[in-house]
Scaffold this motif. Structure first.
Motif, PDB file in Angstrom:
ATOM      1  N   ARG A 176       2.397  21.615 -29.752  1.00 31.38           N
ATOM      2  CA  ARG A 176       1.210  21.776 -28.925  1.00 31.38           C
ATOM      3  C   ARG A 176       1.508  21.209 -27.686  1.00 31.38           C
ATOM      4  NH1 ARG A 176      -2.299  21.069 -25.365  1.00 31.38           N
ATOM      5  NH2 ARG A 176      -1.545  23.166 -25.162  1.00 31.38           N
ATOM      6  N   VAL A 177       1.901  21.864 -26.579  1.00 28.16           N
ATOM      7  CA  VAL A 177       2.302  20.954 -25.539  1.00 28.16           C
ATOM      8  C   VAL A 177       1.785  21.963 -24.080  1.00 28.16           C
ATOM      9  CG1 VAL A 177       4.449  20.224 -26.365  1.00 28.16           C
ATOM     10  CG2 VAL A 177       4.399  22.456 -25.132  1.00 28.16           C
ATOM     11  N   GLY A 178       1.575  21.388 -23.085  1.00 25.38           N
ATOM     12  CA  GLY A 178       1.042  22.201 -22.048  1.00 25.38           C
ATOM     13  C   GLY A 178      -0.522  22.295 -21.938  1.00 25.38           C
ATOM     14  N   ALA A 179      -1.084  22.592 -20.884  1.00 22.69           N
ATOM     15  CA  ALA A 179      -2.619  22.491 -20.864  1.00 22.69           C
ATOM     16  C   ALA A 179      -2.837  23.852 -19.913  1.00 22.69           C
ATOM     17  CB  ALA A 179      -3.121  21.218 -20.350  1.00 22.69           C
ATOM     18  N   SER A 180      -3.642  24.574 -20.596  1.00 24.23           N
ATOM     19  CA  SER A 180      -4.136  25.807 -19.954  1.00 24.23           C
ATOM     20  C   SER A 180      -5.250  26.464 -20.634  1.00 24.23           C
ATOM     21  CB  SER A 180      -2.970  27.155 -19.901  1.00 24.23           C
ATOM     22  OG  SER A 180      -2.669  27.229 -21.352  1.00 24.23           O
ATOM     23  N   ASP A 181      -6.200  27.239 -19.821  1.00 24.52           N
ATOM     24  CA  ASP A 181      -7.417  27.750 -20.260  1.00 24.52           C
ATOM     25  C   ASP A 181      -6.997  29.229 -20.698  1.00 24.52           C
ATOM     26  OD1 ASP A 181      -8.963  25.569 -19.521  1.00 24.52           O
ATOM     27  OD2 ASP A 181      -9.315  26.435 -17.571  1.00 24.52           O
ATOM     28  N   ASN A 182      -7.785  29.574 -21.597  1.00 29.40           N
ATOM     29  CA  ASN A 182      -7.643  30.958 -21.705  1.00 29.40           C
ATOM     30  C   ASN A 182      -8.977  31.586 -21.585  1.00 29.40           C
ATOM     31  OD1 ASN A 182      -7.117  33.552 -22.945  1.00 29.40           O
ATOM     32  ND2 ASN A 182      -6.676  33.046 -25.059  1.00 29.40           N
ATOM     33  N   ILE A 183      -9.245  31.886 -20.215  1.00 28.69           N
ATOM     34  CA  ILE A 183     -10.342  32.276 -19.519  1.00 28.69           C
ATOM     35  C   ILE A 183     -10.773  33.724 -20.087  1.00 28.69           C
ATOM     36  CG2 ILE A 183     -11.531  32.921 -17.371  1.00 28.69           C
ATOM     37  CD1 ILE A 183     -11.050  29.891 -17.858  1.00 28.69           C
ATOM     38  N   SER A 184      -9.963  34.630 -20.258  1.00 25.23           N
ATOM     39  CA  SER A 184     -10.251  35.985 -20.749  1.00 25.23           C
ATOM     40  C   SER A 184     -10.809  35.853 -22.104  1.00 25.23           C
ATOM     41  CB  SER A 184      -9.052  36.726 -20.764  1.00 25.23           C
ATOM     42  OG  SER A 184      -8.104  36.373 -21.694  1.00 25.23           O
ATOM     43  N   ALA A 185     -10.405  34.897 -22.970  1.00 26.45           N
ATOM     44  CA  ALA A 185     -11.025  34.895 -24.177  1.00 26.45           C
ATOM     45  C   ALA A 185     -12.254  33.869 -24.428  1.00 26.45           C
ATOM     46  CB  ALA A 185      -9.897  34.311 -25.188  1.00 26.45           C
ATOM     47  N   MET A 217      -7.240  22.685 -29.331  1.00 24.43           N
ATOM     48  CA  MET A 217      -7.607  22.494 -30.756  1.00 24.43           C
ATOM     49  C   MET A 217      -7.270  23.613 -31.709  1.00 24.43           C
ATOM     50  SD  MET A 217      -9.008  19.762 -30.959  1.00 24.43           S
ATOM     51  CE  MET A 217      -7.735  19.000 -29.977  1.00 24.43           C
ATOM     52  N   ASN A 218      -7.119  24.983 -30.966  1.00 20.79           N
ATOM     53  CA  ASN A 218      -6.738  26.023 -31.893  1.00 20.79           C
ATOM     54  C   ASN A 218      -5.435  25.997 -32.192  1.00 20.79           C
ATOM     55  OD1 ASN A 218      -9.141  27.442 -31.769  1.00 20.79           O
ATOM     56  ND2 ASN A 218      -8.674  28.719 -30.089  1.00 20.79           N
ATOM     57  N   SER A 261     -11.696  27.108 -23.388  1.00 19.47           N
ATOM     58  CA  SER A 261     -11.375  25.918 -22.267  1.00 19.47           C
ATOM     59  C   SER A 261      -9.980  25.397 -22.814  1.00 19.47           C
ATOM     60  CB  SER A 261     -12.382  24.847 -22.407  1.00 19.47           C
ATOM     61  OG  SER A 261     -12.231  24.446 -23.626  1.00 19.47           O
ATOM     62  N   THR A 262      -9.621  24.553 -21.967  1.00 15.45           N
ATOM     63  CA  THR A 262      -8.365  23.844 -22.044  1.00 15.45           C
ATOM     64  C   THR A 262      -8.524  23.219 -23.473  1.00 15.45           C
ATOM     65  OG1 THR A 262      -7.904  23.413 -20.075  1.00 15.45           O
ATOM     66  CG2 THR A 262      -6.874  22.276 -21.463  1.00 15.45           C
ATOM     67  N   PHE A 263      -9.416  22.983 -23.740  1.00 10.02           N
ATOM     68  CA  PHE A 263      -9.772  22.025 -25.076  1.00 10.02           C
ATOM     69  C   PHE A 263      -9.776  22.644 -26.216  1.00 10.02           C
ATOM     70  CE2 PHE A 263     -12.286  19.480 -28.140  1.00 10.02           C
ATOM     71  CZ  PHE A 263     -11.543  18.452 -28.302  1.00 10.02           C
ATOM     72  N   MET A 264     -10.307  23.868 -26.138  1.00 10.55           N
ATOM     73  CA  MET A 264     -10.418  24.914 -27.191  1.00 10.55           C
ATOM     74  C   MET A 264      -9.071  25.447 -27.552  1.00 10.55           C
ATOM     75  SD  MET A 264     -12.053  26.329 -29.537  1.00 10.55           S
ATOM     76  CE  MET A 264     -13.692  26.365 -29.293  1.00 10.55           C
ATOM     77  N   VAL A 265      -8.230  25.553 -26.485  1.00  8.11           N
ATOM     78  CA  VAL A 265      -6.803  26.221 -26.711  1.00  8.11           C
ATOM     79  C   VAL A 265      -6.104  24.991 -27.225  1.00  8.11           C
ATOM     80  CG1 VAL A 265      -4.442  26.791 -25.665  1.00  8.11           C
ATOM     81  CG2 VAL A 265      -6.751  27.675 -24.673  1.00  8.11           C
ATOM     82  N   ALA A 320      -3.591  23.043 -32.448  1.00  7.17           N
ATOM     83  CA  ALA A 320      -3.130  21.858 -33.135  1.00  7.17           C
ATOM     84  C   ALA A 320      -3.804  22.236 -34.759  1.00  7.17           C
ATOM     85  CB  ALA A 320      -4.207  20.832 -32.895  1.00  7.17           C
ATOM     86  N   ALA A 321      -4.784  23.090 -34.869  1.00  7.45           N
ATOM     87  CA  ALA A 321      -5.230  23.515 -36.157  1.00  7.45           C
ATOM     88  C   ALA A 321      -4.410  24.471 -36.837  1.00  7.45           C
ATOM     89  CB  ALA A 321      -6.680  24.425 -35.877  1.00  7.45           C
ATOM     90  N   SER A 322      -3.769  25.209 -36.115  1.00  9.27           N
ATOM     91  CA  SER A 322      -2.563  26.168 -36.604  1.00  9.27           C
ATOM     92  C   SER A 322      -1.416  25.428 -37.148  1.00  9.27           C
ATOM     93  CB  SER A 322      -2.027  27.093 -35.214  1.00  9.27           C
ATOM     94  OG  SER A 322      -1.123  27.883 -35.985  1.00  9.27           O
ATOM     95  N   ILE A 323      -1.232  24.225 -36.538  1.00 10.07           N
ATOM     96  CA  ILE A 323      -0.134  23.391 -36.973  1.00 10.07           C
ATOM     97  C   ILE A 323      -0.605  22.544 -38.300  1.00 10.07           C
ATOM     98  CG2 ILE A 323       0.958  21.203 -36.513  1.00 10.07           C
ATOM     99  CD1 ILE A 323       1.088  22.051 -33.603  1.00 10.07           C
ATOM    100  N   LEU A 324      -1.713  22.130 -38.202  1.00  4.63           N
ATOM    101  CA  LEU A 324      -2.114  21.344 -39.417  1.00  4.63           C
ATOM    102  C   LEU A 324      -2.037  21.999 -40.691  1.00  4.63           C
ATOM    103  CD1 LEU A 324      -4.642  18.968 -37.644  1.00  4.63           C
ATOM    104  CD2 LEU A 324      -2.199  18.430 -38.086  1.00  4.63           C
ATOM    105  N   ASN A 325      -2.528  23.419 -40.377  1.00  7.74           N
ATOM    106  CA  ASN A 325      -2.674  24.344 -41.454  1.00  7.74           C
ATOM    107  C   ASN A 325      -1.567  24.834 -41.998  1.00  7.74           C
ATOM    108  OD1 ASN A 325      -5.464  24.101 -41.556  1.00  7.74           O
ATOM    109  ND2 ASN A 325      -6.080  25.516 -40.090  1.00  7.74           N
TER     110      ASN A 325
END
Length: 882
Positions: A664-673, A682-683, A676-680, A685-690
């Protein structure tokens, strides 16, 4: 004049278009490929060619765009790269031989995933077509998915079966140009597959076990699929079968080079999720001018070697024995520089043997490519001899994987002229002396005038007619002309053809036969050359397995040779790969950053030690631009490189086998979806923890910066605590952060250790040392970074003032009379501490204080609109001075 839409030609066009309504139809008319209506509009836009109209006025006209047939190789790639399917409709008979409408038919459907045009294929990347099949969900709603990948240009055929996450990861790693799915599965496909690809759909009857198995068994000419290890992989079998049906539909029927199918077992490869592939810039840089890991490691000299190395890097190994085998070969190459040089020179003479085999099988190979195939097979024999004579088992085994091929190269050189043209249409590509009949017709064609002169001399002597001459016209063909003064000498077996004023024209049986021979010689030459060429192709295709086997062996040798050259050029060392749960890298370096350093500048190396039992988590703090992110990435890249069998940029390394690298590195928005940066964050990070496991390597860089400070601290703390305390596994973790509060965790959690990337302050300026040291850091030096970035001095100065005010407010007396800490006290995590936020009116600014006083005394509840406007006017006047 009839409406153009009702002409026989356009009716024929409409019939062809119905077969592939979603494809651009290239309709052969004479020497041009024409497109009409919507196809013409699209073709004109993509190719940048002129769009015209044809017909009787606007009401009956049709758009038209076309290009010469010989320009197909230039224009077809552009249409395919634009993501369009292209149906090629050819004339199936010679227009000169019919007075009716020429018969036409679609000879090929070219799609992004089924593209055999060399000019549009990246030579160092595969061109995969993918097929997906979604199994039925079980009682818990989980479903297995089958996927298959086929590169028609090389014959590589792979398949796998797994859950949604596994298949999406494979799709990301392999990056197919086109993907097939069953009609009606669009929604589930969108929910499952995130990779960018062009989707096409097929009928549901194709996606049955019976249909898929029958088609695959027919392709491989076997009684079962057990020999390929996929017999029980139902979803994968159906996905693979769907690809073969698509080949039939698109009329790609020459597929003898597709000789087998291999299964991809996710348990055999290190797991790299889509976030990691992107974040670590493994196969593609984040910025257009950037450098990816593959760009640094790829020293291959053949296109097929480059493609194989790309696949190795995308799917590192989990088998220590296989990794060690590659390392042994690299080390043995490394110790024999003479062999490296000679083998590299030999491999440079090898063409793209994989794709040459594909072009051979699909009957697309051209004469000059045949010579390239012969040269490649000769080079294969030389490489085999070099490797077989090496003084190490690992290199000799590479030689043993290659089969003798001189008999094939000799067959080609005997059949193909050494100065053969690039294209068959130019003729004269079969070597002289290869076929007696062809030589006879060539002799006739090349020496026809001499032969006619010989007949003329012979007949003149036999008849005693000195003025006899042989001539030709388009009406009577070849004839013998005799002046009337000698017509009494004409033999009885001559046939009068034409009477002139002073002469007679005759033909003889010999002359008539020779006329037919001469006039038909060129056609006969072309026919014989084509027949002999196809016979040669058939003989070579019968040994396609040998050619493909050598292509695989040479590609593997090229990859290992590339690793050895890379190790020598970049001063890489051999890591120790073992089954431990630890990671020890001494003086590691970032391979990409080091590669891009200016000449003379040395990369500052750093050591990292992680162990699941003692130091599971390294908490890394330090200033902006100090090298925290580079340290995280280099650790992951070193592990990845090591498990491909490559040497690594470090002084020493002992690497316990790692099954997953998650970042989980870098910061970027996924505007098309809409993320926000924070949502990206968290997504990911959640994938890592799971999905983390005991052997995972996890990298977190600045987690939580997309939200407020204390939210970010709280989330980061909770995530680190979960990784440490979850009880299921202890994945090795590097956690880089600006939140110095997280340094407190070292006191509570035994397997967390604080480190910082050091800086020095010299004459009021910060110097980045980029060296990892034990202990936490208290400062981020963000304002200094702003100064380095060229921020206006007034802003930097004001930021310094604001920072001092913040520090003073944060360190003021508390209710108990003791100074407050400038950071939150989160050591116990029992409850969140009170936070301190900078108030706009805590600054020592008389103007701001005056505005504050005016606002605080304002009775908002009893304020009229006019009074409110007046108040705003007054406040504006205070600010502007007007």
């Amino acid at each position: 004049m009839a409406k153009i839409s009702e002409t026989p030609l356009m009716k024929q066009y409409a019939e062809m278009k119905k077969k592939h309504p979603d494809a651009i139809l290239l309709f052969r008319v004479g020497d041009f490929y024409e497109t009409f209506s919507d196809d013409a509009i699209a073709t004109s836009e993509i190719l940048g060619i002129t769009l015209t109209r044809r017909g009787n006025g606007a009401a009956t006209s049709v758009e038209l765009a076309g290009f010469p047939h010989h320009a197909l190789d230039a224009y077809l790639p552009k249409l395919v790269r634009a993501g369009r399917r292209v149906a090629i409709c050819e004339q199936l008979e010679d227009p000169k031989l019919t007075k009716k409408l020429v018969k036409r038919g679609i000879t090929e459907l070219v799609t992004p995933g089924l593209n055999l045009n060399d000019t549009s294929l990246p030579p160092r990347e595969n061109n995969f077509l993918a097929g997906l099949h979604f199994g039925k969900p079980d009682r818990k709603g989980r479903r297995m998915i089958g996927v298959a990948f086929l590169d028609l240009t090389t014959g590589e055929f792979l398949c796998a079966r797994g859950d949604a996450q596994t298949i999406d990861k494979l799709m990301t790693s392999i990056a197919p140009r086109e993907t097939l799915r069953m009609r009606g599965t669009r929604q589930i496909c969108q929910e499952t597959i995130t990779v960018k690809t062009i989707f096409n759909e097929q009928d549901d009857w194709i996606y049955t076990s019976e249909s898929a198995r029958e088609r695959l068994l027919r392709q491989f000419d076997t009684d079962s699929l057990k020999g390929f290890g996929i017999d029980e992989m139902e979803e994968a079998v159906i996905a693979a079968g769907s690809l073969m049906h698509y080949l039939d539909f698109t009329q790609h029927t020459q597929t003898r080079h597709i000789t087998s199918i291999a299964r991809i077992d996710s348990g055999n490869y290190l797991y790299l999720d889509k976030f990691t592939m992107r974040n670590l810039e493994i196969l593609a840089p984040a910025a257009e001018e950037g450098t990816a890991l593959i760009d640094v490691l790829d020293h291959t000299v053949t296109p097929m070697g480059a493609r194989m190395l790309r696949n190795w890097i995308a799917m590192p190994l989990l088998d220590i024995k296989a990794i060690t085998g590659r390392q042994n070969a690299v080390e043995d190459f490394f110790r024999q520089p003479e062999l490296i040089e000679e083998l590299a020179d030999t491999l440079r003479r090898v063409g793209d043997l994989y794709r040459l085999a594909g072009r051979l099988s699909t009957l697309r190979i051209q004469p000059r490519e045949m010579l390239q195939l012969a040269a490649s097979l000769d080079a294969s024999d030389h490489a085999r001899a070099l490797l077989s004579a090496a003084d190490s088992d690992s290199l000799r085994s590479l030689g043993a994987a290659l089969s003798p091929a001189r008999h094939l190269s000799e067959l080609i050189r005997k059949a193909i002229s050494p100065d053969a043209p690039a294209n068959m249409t130019k003729g004269n590509f079969i070597a002289d002396g290869y076929d007696a009949e062809l030589d006879r017709y060539r002799h006739i064609s090349r020496h026809s005038r001499e032969a006619l002169d010989e007949i003329q001399r012979r007949e003149s002597e036999a008849t005693g007619i000195p003025s006899l001459k042989i001539s030709f016209n388009n009406v009577h063909g070849y004839y013998i002309e005799v002046r009337n003064t000698h017509k009494d000498k004409v033999p009885a077996d001559w046939t009068r053809r034409q009477t002139l004023v002073g002469a007679e024209r005759y033909i003889t049986p010999e002359l008539k036969e020779y006329e037919n021979t001469i006039l038909g010689a060129e056609d006969k030459i072309n026919e014989l050359e084509r027949r002999l060429y196809l016979s040669l192709i058939d003989s070579l295709t019968a040994e396609i397995d040998l050619i493909i086997r050598n292509a695989v062996g040479l590609a593997k040798a090229d990859c290992l040779l590339s690793m050895a050259i890379c190790a020598e050029v970049n001063r890489y060392v051999r890591p120790v790969i073992n089954d431990s749960m630890s990671l020890k890298i001494t003086d590691g370096r970032h391979p990409v950053i080091e590669h891009r350093l200016p000449p003379g500048e040395t990369y500052v190396a750093n050591s990292v030690t992680l162990d699941c039992d003692t130091r599971q988590i390294m908490m890394i703090t330090g200033p902006n631009m100090s090298g925290k992110s580079a340290l995280l990435r280099q650790t992951a890249l070193i592990v990845l490189m090591a498990q491909t069998g490559s040497f690594i940029p470090a002084a020493l390394a002992e690497i316990g086998l790692t099954d997953k690298i998650m970042t989980r590195v870098g910061a970027s928005d996924n505007i098309s979806a809409g993320e926000s940066t924070f949502m990206v964050e968290m997504n990911e990070a959640a994938s890592i923890l799971n999905n983390m496991s005991p052997r995972s390597l996890i990298l977190f860089d600045e987690l939580g910066r997309g939200t407020s400070t204390y939210d970010g601290i709280s989330i980061a703390w909770a995530i680190v605590e979960h990784i440490h305390e979850n009880g299921r596994c202890r994945p090795k973790t590097l956690f880089a952060t600006h939140y110095h509060e997280l340094n407190e965790m070292e006191k509570t959690f035994p397997r967390i250790a604080n480190f910082n990337v050091s800086v020095s302050e010299i004459d009021g300026k910060v110097v980045f040392m980029r060296k990892l040291r034990p202990g936490g850091s208290e400062h981020s030096f963000g304002i200094h970074v702003a100064r380095l970035a060229g921020m206006p001095r007034s802003i930097v100065k004001r930021a310094d003032q604001v920072l001092k005010k913040l520090e003073e407010a944060s360190a003021g007396p508390s209710e108990a009379g003791t100074p407050k800490s400038g950071k939150a006290d989160v050591s116990g995590l029992g409850s969140h501490p009170d936070g301190y936020q900078l108030s706009l009116f805590q600054l020592d600014d008389p103007l701001l204080s005056q505005i504050r006083d005016r606002l605080l005394t304002l009775d908002i509840d009893n304020l009229t609109p006019l009074q409110a406007l007046t108040m705003l006017h007054d406040l504006k006047g205070l600010i502007t001075g007007k």
